[in-house]
Design a protein around this motif. Structure first.
Motif, PDB file in Angstrom:
ATOM      1  N   HIS A  26       0.827  -1.202   0.000  1.00  0.00           N
ATOM      2  CA  HIS A  26       0.000   0.000   0.000  1.00  0.00           C
ATOM      3  C   HIS A  26       0.866   1.260   0.000  1.00  0.00           C
ATOM      4  O   HIS A  26       0.622   2.208  -0.755  1.00  0.00           O
ATOM      5  CB  HIS A  26      -0.925  -0.038   1.224  1.00  0.00           C
ATOM      6  N   HIS A  81      -3.459   9.288   1.106  1.00  0.00           N
ATOM      7  CA  HIS A  81      -2.654   8.260   1.782  1.00  0.00           C
ATOM      8  C   HIS A  81      -1.756   8.868   2.847  1.00  0.00           C
ATOM      9  O   HIS A  81      -1.592   8.285   3.922  1.00  0.00           O
ATOM     10  CB  HIS A  81      -1.876   7.427   0.762  1.00  0.00           C
ATOM     11  N   ASP A 170      -9.618   4.319   3.782  1.00  0.00           N
ATOM     12  CA  ASP A 170      -9.432   3.862   2.411  1.00  0.00           C
ATOM     13  C   ASP A 170     -10.198   2.549   2.249  1.00  0.00           C
ATOM     14  O   ASP A 170      -9.916   1.574   2.947  1.00  0.00           O
ATOM     15  CB  ASP A 170      -7.924   3.628   2.195  1.00  0.00           C
ATOM     16  N   HIS A 174      -7.328  -2.683  -2.544  1.00  0.00           N
ATOM     17  CA  HIS A 174      -5.894  -2.842  -2.240  1.00  0.00           C
ATOM     18  C   HIS A 174      -5.597  -2.590  -0.759  1.00  0.00           C
ATOM     19  O   HIS A 174      -4.547  -2.981  -0.266  1.00  0.00           O
ATOM     20  CB  HIS A 174      -5.003  -1.974  -3.155  1.00  0.00           C
TER      21      HIS A 174
HETATM   22 MN   MN3 Z   1      -5.079   3.067  -0.943  1.00  0.00          MN
END
Ligand code: MN3
Length: 209
Positions: A26, A81, A170, A174
């Protein structure tokens, strides 16, 4: 140029809730790729390369049209992120204290009702995206966004301070697929154990004066 920040803790620090392999992929692959693609899209555009990610999000309408979507997706990926790593941490979770705890209580009734509503936003977000707890001045709302869109992007009405995310999750596959497979709800349930409420309180204090 935009730069990939280091994780503020070790890759295995969020075990067993978020696994080491997911954190490596990630951060080192997904987040790194957003940063690379963002810089590639803005080659030679010093005005934008010298902005903070937040300034860039607020200036998307000035970005040349041919790269605007790339900048929106990859710039969004970068700021989202960076934010995400910071609102998590090892030995965290539990319930918030301080001003944000009071605001959650007065807005949602109690902490359990808040986590239920926020989790629902994350589970319900179709496809890839994010769920957010947003402070609009001292007022809290839950929202969700597709792809790498985020509350920083929203236009700020004249004379008002912008909306500021103080918590976000998130929910792209993924973020959880290696450990939780298709069970997004299980990932969200586990994720509450790594929420850094101290950080959330710090963000909230800044915007709720
Ligand atoms: Mn992500």
């Amino acid at each position: 140029m935009f730069k990939l920040p280091d994780l503020p803790y070790a890759y295995d620090a969020l075990e067993p809730y978020i696994d080491t392999e997911t954190m490596h992929l990630h951060h080192d692959k997904h987040h790194a790729t957003y940063v690379k693609n963002l810089n590639d899209a803005l080659v030679g555009q010093d005005k934008f390369l010298n902005m903070t990610p937040e300034e860039l999000m607020k200036s998307l309408n000035q970005v040349p049209a041919d790269v605007r979507m790339k900048v929106r997706n990859n710039g969004g990926g970068h700021i989202n992120h960076t934010f995400f790593w910071e609102i998590m941490g090892p030995k965290m979770g539990g319930e918030p204290t301080g001003k944000v705890a009071g605001a959650i209580k007065s807005t949602f009734g109690d902490f359990a009702k808040f986590t239920e509503a926020f989790s629902k936003a994350g589970v319900g977000r179709f496809g890839s995206g994010w769920a957010w707890l947003v402070a609009d001045g001292g007022k809290l709302t839950i929202t969700d966004t597709p792809n790498q869109d985020n509350p920083w992007m929203e236009a700020v009405p004249a004379g008002r301070q912008g909306k500021m995310p103080i918590l976000g999750i998130d929910v792209w596959e993924h973020a959880y697929y290696l450990k939780y497979k298709n069970m997004r709800a299980d990932y969200i349930k586990a994720w509450w154990n790594v929420v850094n409420w101290k950080r959330v309180e710090g963000l909230f204090s800044k915007v709720s004066k």
